[in-house]
Design a protein around this motif. Structure first.
Motif, PDB file in Angstrom:
ATOM      1  N   SER A  32      63.803  57.890 -67.886  1.00 29.59           N
ATOM      2  CA  SER A  32      64.576  59.054 -68.333  1.00 29.59           C
ATOM      3  C   SER A  32      65.769  59.294 -67.426  1.00 29.59           C
ATOM      4  O   SER A  32      66.845  59.711 -67.881  1.00 29.59           O
ATOM      5  N   LEU A  46      70.062  68.085 -64.050  1.00 26.50           N
ATOM      6  CA  LEU A  46      69.739  67.944 -65.476  1.00 26.50           C
ATOM      7  C   LEU A  46      70.544  68.956 -66.278  1.00 26.50           C
ATOM      8  O   LEU A  46      71.095  68.622 -67.342  1.00 26.50           O
ATOM      9  N   TYR A  84      57.064  64.411 -61.250  1.00 22.72           N
ATOM     10  CA  TYR A  84      58.140  64.006 -62.167  1.00 22.72           C
ATOM     11  C   TYR A  84      58.172  62.500 -62.410  1.00 22.72           C
ATOM     12  O   TYR A  84      59.008  62.030 -63.188  1.00 22.72           O
ATOM     13  N   PHE A 106      53.912  73.099 -70.148  1.00 24.55           N
ATOM     14  CA  PHE A 106      54.491  71.934 -69.489  1.00 24.55           C
ATOM     15  C   PHE A 106      53.409  71.090 -68.812  1.00 24.55           C
ATOM     16  O   PHE A 106      53.460  69.865 -68.844  1.00 24.55           O
ATOM     17  N   PHE A 133      57.728  61.836 -66.090  1.00 21.77           N
ATOM     18  CA  PHE A 133      58.739  62.217 -67.056  1.00 21.77           C
ATOM     19  C   PHE A 133      59.917  61.239 -67.100  1.00 21.77           C
ATOM     20  O   PHE A 133      60.783  61.360 -67.902  1.00 21.77           O
ATOM     21  N   TRP A 181      63.109  65.590 -73.786  1.00 23.10           N
ATOM     22  CA  TRP A 181      63.402  64.632 -72.705  1.00 23.10           C
ATOM     23  C   TRP A 181      62.257  64.557 -71.712  1.00 23.10           C
ATOM     24  O   TRP A 181      61.951  63.489 -71.184  1.00 23.10           O
ATOM     25  N   HIS A 182      61.616  65.700 -71.458  1.00 27.59           N
ATOM     26  CA  HIS A 182      60.578  65.722 -70.436  1.00 27.59           C
ATOM     27  C   HIS A 182      59.313  64.979 -70.837  1.00 27.59           C
ATOM     28  O   HIS A 182      58.579  64.494 -69.959  1.00 27.59           O
ATOM     29  N   GLY A 183      59.003  64.896 -72.100  1.00 31.71           N
ATOM     30  CA  GLY A 183      57.764  64.205 -72.443  1.00 31.71           C
ATOM     31  C   GLY A 183      57.513  64.136 -73.936  1.00 31.71           C
ATOM     32  O   GLY A 183      58.083  64.897 -74.722  1.00 31.71           O
ATOM     33  N   SER A 239      65.968  69.290 -73.942  1.00 29.87           N
ATOM     34  CA  SER A 239      65.402  69.211 -72.597  1.00 29.87           C
ATOM     35  C   SER A 239      63.891  69.080 -72.656  1.00 29.87           C
ATOM     36  O   SER A 239      63.296  68.292 -71.905  1.00 29.87           O
ATOM     37  N   PHE A 252      55.541  69.852 -74.802  1.00 27.00           N
ATOM     38  CA  PHE A 252      56.887  69.836 -74.233  1.00 27.00           C
ATOM     39  C   PHE A 252      57.905  70.417 -75.214  1.00 27.00           C
ATOM     40  O   PHE A 252      58.862  71.089 -74.803  1.00 27.00           O
ATOM     41  N   HIS A 304      66.392  72.310 -61.317  1.00 31.78           N
ATOM     42  CA  HIS A 304      66.785  70.979 -61.835  1.00 31.78           C
ATOM     43  C   HIS A 304      68.262  71.007 -62.232  1.00 31.78           C
ATOM     44  O   HIS A 304      68.629  70.714 -63.367  1.00 31.78           O
TER      45      HIS A 304
END
Length: 468
Positions: A127, A288, A465, A375, A468, A324-326, A321, A331, A285
């Motif tokens: 990612s 990001l 992280y 999350f 991810f 993107w994380h999972g 977002s 998510f 973050h």
């Protein structure tokens, strides 16, 4: 190989530093860069040899497209086609490795089909290095001055401090630093400061985050149901664990970068002090957020096409977002919840109404804490287990009657007993005080913090992280 491992701290890092600066000392600048690329690729492939093939292909394709985009002989249509190919290649690769099984399993559930799940191994850092290379493609299309050779580009992508979990860097801020003559010599001030920041990050990870993880893991993974206090202990523990784990990684990355005379961008700025959700995302973050702003929010129109479309664009950014994380509905829900809160905050702000800062902080930290439950949880069902426990307000009577001490016994039995070790507990509390109070202003504490953190390295635990 992890930052929080003895082999990295006492072998890989010092050897890489010594050889890099030794080669630069004798004006072997290309060899020094090549050495750093090779060391970085070794660091990356240490986790799994197949990762080396993937990142090599990604680098070759993106560099080729970037060079074509920087070439003046192509017309607008050809350049747009190259841009589309670059975006599709990067997002397509990310989608295949990260989301294929998620999409297929949902199609199977929705349509009753029986498509095979591939159970693809998720490459570490995909990612992060995908977004970095996307920025290179887009910036090349915009004709930014990115005419660096292949070796420089390889170093931009693979530089090991930020390769796996950020901070997400941009080519315009990274590539020139490796060219600067003053950065090719050892700077002992940077070395000292870098070691201090690295030590702070290491302490955050091995002393604080890995300790608090025991409580979060007990609530999320080891218990079928939670009472009111257990649920809040679980959620707050993860909220703290995630911050100290991820900010600890970024501190270590920034510290290592400084040892090489490379300044990496800050990724955190006391996010849990935020008094509204917008401020939180300016502090959490941060790289990001910068990427999403520059490469999604602004291309969507930003705030230039009216308030309704601005709100739409903000929601899309936070939904993206979350995705993107999972690969999971948890998510997506997490991203949507933050998107809704951002939209509500903007509407409130534009109305001219104001909120007391203390009340704003209380609302913000509680919303963030609740959203982190989605999350962290493996499934939406697991998240609702914790959320349901947090809503059992009537169980507050257990605290009043001290019955909670009996109720909490199974929870603490499942938490690896840091509370039973008074020395570890004192070190934990003392470390929190030093890190939160002193910040980065007392480099004379480096030996003490480093020594204590080294003692706490037992079984090196992955950074959160990395998932991810």
């Amino acid at each position: 190989m992890l930052f929080n491992s003895y082999e990295f701290i006492f072998l890989f890092l010092p050897i890489t530093l010594i050889v890099y600066f030794w080669l630069n000392k004798y004006n072997k600048n290309k060899l020094a860069k090549a050495w750093l690329v090779i060391a970085s690729l070794y660091f990356y492939s240490y986790f799994h040899k197949s990762y080396l093939i993937l990142i090599t292909i990604s680098i070759l394709v993106n560099y080729f497209i970037g060079q074509k985009l920087s070439n003046n002989k192509y017309n607008i249509i050809q350049r747009k086609m190259l841009l589309i190919i670059g975006v599709v290649f990067n997002l397509g690769g990310l989608g295949y490795f990260k989301y294929y099984d998620f999409f297929v399993s949902n199609i199977n559930s929705l349509l009753g089909t029986n498509f095979t799940l591939l159970h693809i191994l998720l490459p570490l850092g995909i990612s992060f290095f995908t977004f970095q290379q996307l920025s290179f493609i887009v910036d090349s299309y915009k004709r930014y001055d990115l005419t660096y050779d292949f070796l420089d580009y390889c170093l931009f992508v693979t530089f090991f401090p930020q390769l796996i979990a950020g901070p997400i860097v941009l080519p315009t801020e990274m590539l020139p630093q490796f060219e600067a003559e003053e950065n090719k010599k050892i700077n002992w001030e940077n070395m000292n400061k870098g070691l201090y920041i690295f030590s702070i990050g290491l302490a955050k990870k091995v002393i604080i985050a890995d300790t608090i993880a025991n409580f979060a893991n007990a609530g999320f993974d080891m218990m079928d149901k939670l009472n009111f206090v257990e649920a809040w202990l679980t959620s707050v523990s993860y909220t703290l664990q995630l911050y100290f784990d991820f900010s600890g990684y970024c501190d270590m990355a920034i510290g290592i970068g400084l040892m090489f005379n490379i300044i990496l961008p800050a990724n955190f700025n006391s996010p849990y002090k935020s008094t509204n959700i917008q401020e939180f995302w300016k502090r959490w973050h941060m790289t990001l957020g910068r990427f999403m702003t520059n490469y999604l929010y602004i291309p969507l129109g930003g705030n230039r096409k009216g308030e309704i479309k601005t709100l739409r664009n903000l929601f899309i950014v936070f939904l993206a977002s979350g995705i993107w994380h999972g690969a999971g509905w948890n998510f997506i829900i997490w991203g949507m919840l933050h998107g809704i809160c951002i939209v509500v905050h903007r509407v409130w702000k534009n109305s001219g109404r104001k909120l007391n800062k203390l009340i704003g902080w209380f609302i913000t930290i509680n919303l963030v804490n609740i959203f982190w439950v989605f999350f962290r949880a493996q499934t939406v069902t697991d998240a609702m287990k914790v959320i349901n426990g947090m809503m059992k307000i009537l169980e507050l009577r257990l605290i009043y009657n001290f019955e909670i001490l009996i109720e909490l016994k199974p929870f603490f039995q499942r938490s690896v007993g840091i509370l039973n070790n008074k020395i570890n507990l004192l070190i934990l509390l003392f470390s929190v005080i030093i890190i939160l109070k002193k910040g980065r202003d007392n480099e004379e504490l480096t030996p003490f913090i480093f020594f204590i953190a080294i003692i706490f390295i037992r079984n090196a635990a992955n950074f959160l992280y990395f998932n991810f």
